[in-house]
Write a protein that holds these residues in place. Sequence first.
Motif, PDB file in Angstrom:
ATOM      1  N   GLU A   1      38.193  23.306  38.974  1.00  0.00           N
ATOM      2  CA  GLU A   1      37.857  24.146  38.013  1.00  0.00           C
ATOM      3  C   GLU A   1      37.082  25.368  38.490  1.00  0.00           C
ATOM      4  N   LYS A   2      36.049  24.830  39.276  1.00  0.00           N
ATOM      5  CA  LYS A   2      34.980  25.979  39.801  1.00  0.00           C
ATOM      6  C   LYS A   2      35.583  26.753  40.832  1.00  0.00           C
ATOM      7  N   GLN A   3      36.589  26.350  41.221  1.00  0.00           N
ATOM      8  CA  GLN A   3      37.314  27.185  42.401  1.00  0.00           C
ATOM      9  C   GLN A   3      38.048  28.651  41.635  1.00  0.00           C
ATOM     10  N   LYS A   4      38.346  28.176  40.491  1.00  0.00           N
ATOM     11  CA  LYS A   4      38.871  29.382  39.637  1.00  0.00           C
ATOM     12  C   LYS A   4      37.702  30.320  39.389  1.00  0.00           C
ATOM     13  N   SER A   5      37.642  31.661  39.821  1.00  0.00           N
ATOM     14  CA  SER A   5      36.522  32.389  39.760  1.00  0.00           C
ATOM     15  C   SER A   5      36.501  33.182  38.578  1.00  0.00           C
ATOM     16  N   GLY A   6      37.607  33.323  37.748  1.00  0.00           N
ATOM     17  CA  GLY A   6      37.773  34.217  36.390  1.00  0.00           C
ATOM     18  C   GLY A   6      38.272  33.471  35.313  1.00  0.00           C
ATOM     19  N   TYR A   7      38.422  34.069  34.184  1.00  0.00           N
ATOM     20  CA  TYR A   7      39.313  33.435  33.127  1.00  0.00           C
ATOM     21  C   TYR A   7      40.717  33.321  33.376  1.00  0.00           C
ATOM     22  N   PHE A   8      41.105  34.776  33.837  1.00  0.00           N
ATOM     23  CA  PHE A   8      42.487  34.903  34.342  1.00  0.00           C
ATOM     24  C   PHE A   8      42.822  34.879  35.812  1.00  0.00           C
ATOM     25  N   ALA A   9      43.793  34.150  36.248  1.00  0.00           N
ATOM     26  CA  ALA A   9      44.147  33.934  37.856  1.00  0.00           C
ATOM     27  C   ALA A   9      44.522  35.174  38.188  1.00  0.00           C
ATOM     28  N   LYS A  10      44.472  35.593  39.529  1.00  0.00           N
ATOM     29  CA  LYS A  10      44.928  36.678  40.130  1.00  0.00           C
ATOM     30  C   LYS A  10      46.581  36.636  40.185  1.00  0.00           C
ATOM     31  N   ALA A  11      47.028  37.604  39.653  1.00  0.00           N
ATOM     32  CA  ALA A  11      48.497  37.797  39.394  1.00  0.00           C
ATOM     33  C   ALA A  11      49.276  37.782  40.907  1.00  0.00           C
ATOM     34  N   SER A  12      50.615  37.187  40.765  1.00  0.00           N
ATOM     35  CA  SER A  12      51.268  36.958  42.040  1.00  0.00           C
ATOM     36  C   SER A  12      52.721  36.532  41.401  1.00  0.00           C
ATOM     37  N   PRO A  13      53.694  36.783  42.410  1.00  0.00           N
ATOM     38  CA  PRO A  13      54.960  36.525  42.114  1.00  0.00           C
ATOM     39  C   PRO A  13      55.114  34.893  41.871  1.00  0.00           C
ATOM     40  N   GLU A  14      54.446  34.355  42.790  1.00  0.00           N
ATOM     41  CA  GLU A  14      54.663  32.762  42.572  1.00  0.00           C
ATOM     42  C   GLU A  14      53.798  32.206  41.284  1.00  0.00           C
ATOM     43  N   LEU A  15      52.863  32.851  40.849  1.00  0.00           N
ATOM     44  CA  LEU A  15      52.274  32.480  39.533  1.00  0.00           C
ATOM     45  C   LEU A  15      53.305  32.939  38.517  1.00  0.00           C
ATOM     46  N   LYS A  16      53.745  33.892  38.496  1.00  0.00           N
ATOM     47  CA  LYS A  16      54.806  34.663  37.462  1.00  0.00           C
ATOM     48  C   LYS A  16      55.826  33.573  37.154  1.00  0.00           C
ATOM     49  N   LYS A  17      56.413  33.028  38.510  1.00  0.00           N
ATOM     50  CA  LYS A  17      57.409  32.354  38.418  1.00  0.00           C
ATOM     51  C   LYS A  17      56.969  31.033  38.034  1.00  0.00           C
ATOM     52  N   GLY A  18      55.864  30.379  38.373  1.00  0.00           N
ATOM     53  CA  GLY A  18      55.273  29.323  37.917  1.00  0.00           C
ATOM     54  C   GLY A  18      55.244  29.389  36.378  1.00  0.00           C
ATOM     55  N   PHE A  19      54.572  30.036  35.845  1.00  0.00           N
ATOM     56  CA  PHE A  19      54.356  30.292  34.314  1.00  0.00           C
ATOM     57  C   PHE A  19      55.646  30.328  33.498  1.00  0.00           C
ATOM     58  N   GLU A  20      56.605  30.902  34.172  1.00  0.00           N
ATOM     59  CA  GLU A  20      58.043  31.054  33.256  1.00  0.00           C
ATOM     60  C   GLU A  20      58.772  29.571  33.280  1.00  0.00           C
ATOM     61  N   TYR A  21      58.613  29.027  34.542  1.00  0.00           N
ATOM     62  CA  TYR A  21      59.207  27.703  34.543  1.00  0.00           C
ATOM     63  C   TYR A  21      58.450  26.470  33.621  1.00  0.00           C
ATOM     64  N   GLN A  22      57.262  26.689  33.959  1.00  0.00           N
ATOM     65  CA  GLN A  22      56.352  25.606  33.117  1.00  0.00           C
ATOM     66  C   GLN A  22      56.466  25.986  31.499  1.00  0.00           C
TER      67      GLN A  22
END
Length: 381
Positions: free
Chosen positions: A239-260
């Motif tokens: 949790e502490k590694q995540k520096s902001g409320y939103f994670a930095k956007a990326s193609p991998e995160l976009k795809k991850g959110f969609e399938y999740q």
Amino acid sequence: MRNLFNIVVLILLLGGFWYGYGKNIQESGFKAGVGSFASDVRSFINGPEVSTALEKLNTGVNNLMGSLAETLDTASEKETQETEKVKKPAPALEAPSEASFSVSNIEIGDTKDDVEKLAGEAKRKTRNEYGVDWFAYHENYQNFFMVAYDNNNKVVGLYTNQDLISSKEGIKRGTPKETVTAKLGEPVTKLLKGNVYYQIRSDGEYDMFKMDNCYVTIFYDKHENNTVTSIQIIDEKLEKQKSGYFAKASPELKKGFEYQLFDLTNASRVNHDLSVLSWDKRVKVTAQDHSTDMAVNQYFNHTNLEGESPFDRMEDDKIKFRMAGENLAAGQNSSIFAHEGLMNSIGHRENKLQKDFESLGVGVAFDEENKPYYTENYLRK
């Protein structure tokens, strides 16, 4: 006499059915035989060969009763067996040995080998907002849970929205919110990210607790009397590694959110004894375009700036459907929080749990501040 006449006519009709379609039933199953029968009935109604059909009726009477009953019993037995094969028993849950909570008898700090000895190989691996992957384990979305691992293959994240929660305090899926807060005390009200504190405003949909060097978020279902519906457990270091409320956007995160979001929807449908939706790559494009449009042009609405509804957009993309629906979410920092919020909104919940939908496409886009926009498009073709 009239009743006797009706019985004779019924027997003759059934006899004809067996004469013409009995072999088809025995070879291909009851549904195939009925389908063949229905097709021939349409031809029969429009054709002149009534006398030939009546001959079929009379000839088939003698073979009807015993054979048809036997075939129907066999078909029914096969369907029951197939249904039983689909049902997967939940594991026998035990109280956690060290942590306050476990998911499917797995705790933070366990190894990937421990997990896969219990659950087999993951069905999907997708990037999450913590910069690691969620590994999704399930059997056709039964016994569904997700696990995140660190570089040493130790469990640092857990999530489930099924009956796989166990705790030392007796909290599980279906426990009332009042019981949770009575046992666990005051929830966390803010999180420090970098040099900024973020207020947690859940509108009563979830509580976050700090315990066992973890952040435990317990989600509640407003439409099930504010009872526990799911849990997320995140190791404090992650949790502490995540520096902001939103994670930095990326193609991998976009795809991850969609399938999740797709997987979470299917796991919720299984909870309510509904069919699993298939992934629709064509309507996914429609959903993606709308999320991108909202992110770029900074609005949030089912109707776009050209005045087009979701159904207009689907028709523009040449997607045929008998029934369709759309869910939107924006600003939630993960698909888990987006899904749980949608399940607590009655109209969106009805789409997720609509028994007649067959497929789903999900599109996610981020604006310049990394805020995600989620679009779900549901179809029955």
